[in-house]
Design a protein around this motif. Structure first.
Motif, PDB file in Angstrom:
ATOM      1  N   MET A 170      28.773  46.368  69.053  1.00  0.00           N
ATOM      2  CA  MET A 170      28.635  45.149  68.138  1.00  0.00           C
ATOM      3  C   MET A 170      29.387  45.614  66.723  1.00  0.00           C
ATOM      4  O   MET A 170      29.067  46.655  66.306  1.00  0.00           O
ATOM      5  N   ALA A 184      30.324  45.469  62.804  1.00  0.00           N
ATOM      6  CA  ALA A 184      29.484  45.225  61.447  1.00  0.00           C
ATOM      7  C   ALA A 184      29.719  43.623  61.091  1.00  0.00           C
ATOM      8  O   ALA A 184      30.547  42.904  61.254  1.00  0.00           O
ATOM      9  N   LEU A 185      28.580  43.156  60.526  1.00  0.00           N
ATOM     10  CA  LEU A 185      28.792  41.652  60.006  1.00  0.00           C
ATOM     11  C   LEU A 185      27.927  41.619  58.919  1.00  0.00           C
ATOM     12  O   LEU A 185      26.856  42.422  58.584  1.00  0.00           O
ATOM     13  N   TYR A 194      22.186  36.627  69.861  1.00  0.00           N
ATOM     14  CA  TYR A 194      21.917  37.974  69.749  1.00  0.00           C
ATOM     15  C   TYR A 194      22.351  38.846  70.920  1.00  0.00           C
ATOM     16  O   TYR A 194      23.011  39.778  70.899  1.00  0.00           O
ATOM     17  N   LYS A 204      25.138  41.569  71.618  1.00  0.00           N
ATOM     18  CA  LYS A 204      25.036  42.843  72.350  1.00  0.00           C
ATOM     19  C   LYS A 204      25.888  43.166  73.605  1.00  0.00           C
ATOM     20  O   LYS A 204      26.246  44.252  73.787  1.00  0.00           O
ATOM     21  N   LEU A 205      26.067  42.061  74.143  1.00  0.00           N
ATOM     22  CA  LEU A 205      27.152  42.114  75.294  1.00  0.00           C
ATOM     23  C   LEU A 205      28.431  42.126  74.954  1.00  0.00           C
ATOM     24  O   LEU A 205      29.241  42.435  75.917  1.00  0.00           O
TER      25      LEU A 205
END
Lengths: 338, 206
Positions: free
Chosen positions: A1, A3-4, A36, A40-41
């Motif tokens: 994932m 960064a956000l 979410y 994650k996928l």
């Protein structure tokens, strides 16, 4: 994932403004149970999240007037157990209680649930590992890459509303109930607010299965409304799964009836688990309206819903199963007190 | 344990992990008193890899504030930042229930809850159920009824089971099974789990 960044909106207007500022790679997040998970996928890749789960008043459940109105961030649990919903609209309550686990129902919202994405295993392939994404082509995930489900392991795929590009099933239960109840969706976006029927909210896959919703960029589901109807009382949501609880539908039906004695005056029939969108069946409805509801008539109606069905190698069972699910739901709904 | 802070430099903290690392044969776990893992008003510092958000919330009655990666889950906050490792990571996708905790009194899947979203809220984990050395009736009932084998799913089972009773869903076996269906037990201890909930319900509803 990747960064956000993350911001909290305190009003729907502020959320829309934050979206405009962040640009197209932002996503609204409420419960996050689907978004979410897909992050994650590696399937959803937002660079900014706007938390809409704390917007004042957007969790209101209003059942007093001529309409039922559920704020977009109202929790599935709270809507399912709202007394008027529970007692007078079993189809709504049951569709929520048969969806997800009690933990997820305490997190997921009735607005976010409309946007739940398919459980097609080719769409989701690479579970747990972002680097696995893309191993199997998927037109929904990667437009133009192809569909692995067609000719593949298609046991769970849709038999209605499919295209050459996609056969993925619309996963929700709540949207199927909303379809039967002719709900409307209130949206707020950069261009202002608008209200659309739930039937216009969903798109058939056609050649663009990556676009599932008729939403403009930055639009937020602020509320769901349903005009009150006597059909709520004689209603049910029937869902058949691989296990008795906590699984997605193989076939489901939302049915609501208005009857004069033994004769059906109004029928609303929608299907889940078998189609690429929440699926209303006017053909099935037409077969039961004006007649008394015998088991034979109910099954005839169920079969009528699948006249245009197209199955693959392993999912033809859904045609007969779906017809029988409709038939059973019709009988259950008819037996409920009005 | 680099992320662990101690506001009493003279004390030696022994965490469950350290005990496990030393070896199951040592007597340390039996002798040492339980260590309060979350200290009042503690601020945990740790190098976070991505963009961060500040989160202030309460876990098991203890307030905390920390700076955490905006992608992190509540589960990772509990396990990796606060060392509350009672809550387990099973599937990490909301499908197994091992990570169940209570958020403002309601069970949720901590793996699918963004840590950033718990600002100002109250979390209860399996570590927060007992009163001192007195087990919660549900914990005792799980022991009494052999409601586990490997035990990995047990913290999540217990958290859901408590809510099953307090939410009024323990009226009959079918209602219990339906309510508990989001907690998977691969050892198949369901018969014991059902019996435990029925036993605890009598105690809790007194």
């Amino acid at each position: 994932m990747q960064a956000l960044s993350y911001s909290v909106a305190t009003s729907a207007e502020a959320a829309v403004a934050q979206f405009a500022e962040a640009g197209g790679l932002a996503r609204y997040i409420a419960g996050g149970t689907n978004l979410y998970d897909l992050m994650k996928l590696g399937i959803e890749r937002p660079i900014h999240l706007i938390d809409v789960s704390r917007i004042d008043g957007m969790d209101a459940i209003e059942t007093g007037g001529d309409v039922l109105r559920f704020g977009g961030r109202a929790l599935m649990t709270d809507v399912a157990y709202a007394p008027v919903v529970r007692e007078q609209y079993p189809v709504l309550s049951e569709s929520l209680l048969k969806a997800a686990s009690q933990q997820l129902r305490n997190m997921a919202t009735v607005g976010g649930n409309l946007l739940q994405r398919t459980r097609c295993m080719y769409f989701r392939n690479g579970a747990g590992s972002a680097s696995m994404v893309g191993v199997y082509p998927c037109n929904k995930r990667e437009p133009g890459s192809g569909c692995s489900a067609i000719g593949g392991l298609d046991r769970n795929q849709a038999v209605l509303g499919t295209s050459e590009a996609c056969t993925a099933v619309a996963p929700g239960d709540w949207p199927v109930a909303l379809m039967a109840m002719d709900a409307t969706i209130e949206l707020l976006g950069p261009e202002g607010s608008r209200i659309i029927p739930v039937a216009e909210f969903y798109r058939l896959p056609g050649e663009t299965p990556d676009r599932e919703f008729n939403l403009h960029p930055g639009e937020l589901v602020t509320a769901i409304t349903i005009r009150k109807t006597h059909a709520g009382l004689k209603s049910t949501y029937h869902k058949v799964r691989d296990r008795e609880s906590y699984a997605f539908a193989l076939a489901s039906a939302a049915v609501a009836l208005e009857m004069d004695g033994a004769t059906v005056r109004v029928a609303r029939i929608a299907l889940g688990g078998v189609a690429t969108t929440p699926w209303r069946s006017p053909a099935a409805e037409a077969l039961v309206v004006g007649s008394s509801l015998t088991p034979e008539r109910a099954l005839q109606a169920g079969r009528a819903a699948f006249t245009d069905a197209r199955s693959g190698e392993h999912n033809a069972y859904k045609i007969e199963l779906g017809a029988r699910v409709i038939a059973d739901a019709l009988i259950t709904a008819a037996e409920r007190r009005a | 344990m680099a992320d662990k802070t101690s506001d009493n430099p003279g004390s030696v903290e022994v965490t469950r992990r350290l005990v496990l690392a030393v070896g199951a044969g040592t007597a340390a776990a039996g002798i040492l008193p339980p260590v309060p893992r979350v200290k009042a008003q503690q601020t945990v510092t740790r190098v976070e890899p991505g963009q961060t958000v500040q989160v202030s919330a309460t876990v098991n009655g203890q307030p905390f504030t920390l700076e955490i990666d905006s992608r992190a889950s509540l589960l990772d906050l509990l396990r990796e930042r606060l060392d509350l490792t009672g809550t387990k990571k099973g599937c990490d996708h909301g499908q197994c229930g091992a990570c169940t905790v209570h958020l403002d009194g309601r069970p949720i899947s901590s793996c699918l809850t963004l840590a950033a979203k718990i600002e100002g809220r109250e979390i209860t984990t399996i570590e927060g159920l007992a009163s001192g050395s007195d087990l919660h009736p549900m914990q005792q009932a799980f022991i009494d009824n052999d409601a586990l084998q490997c035990g990995y799913c047990t913290p999540g089972q217990v958290m859901s089971a408590v809510a099953c009773v307090t939410g009024g869903h323990a009226s009959d076996p079918d209602a219990i099974r339906e309510f508990m269906s989001g907690n998977i037990c691969r050892c198949g201890a369901y018969v014991g789990i059902l019996a435990a909930i029925q036993q605890a319900a009598k105690v809790m509803e007194g």
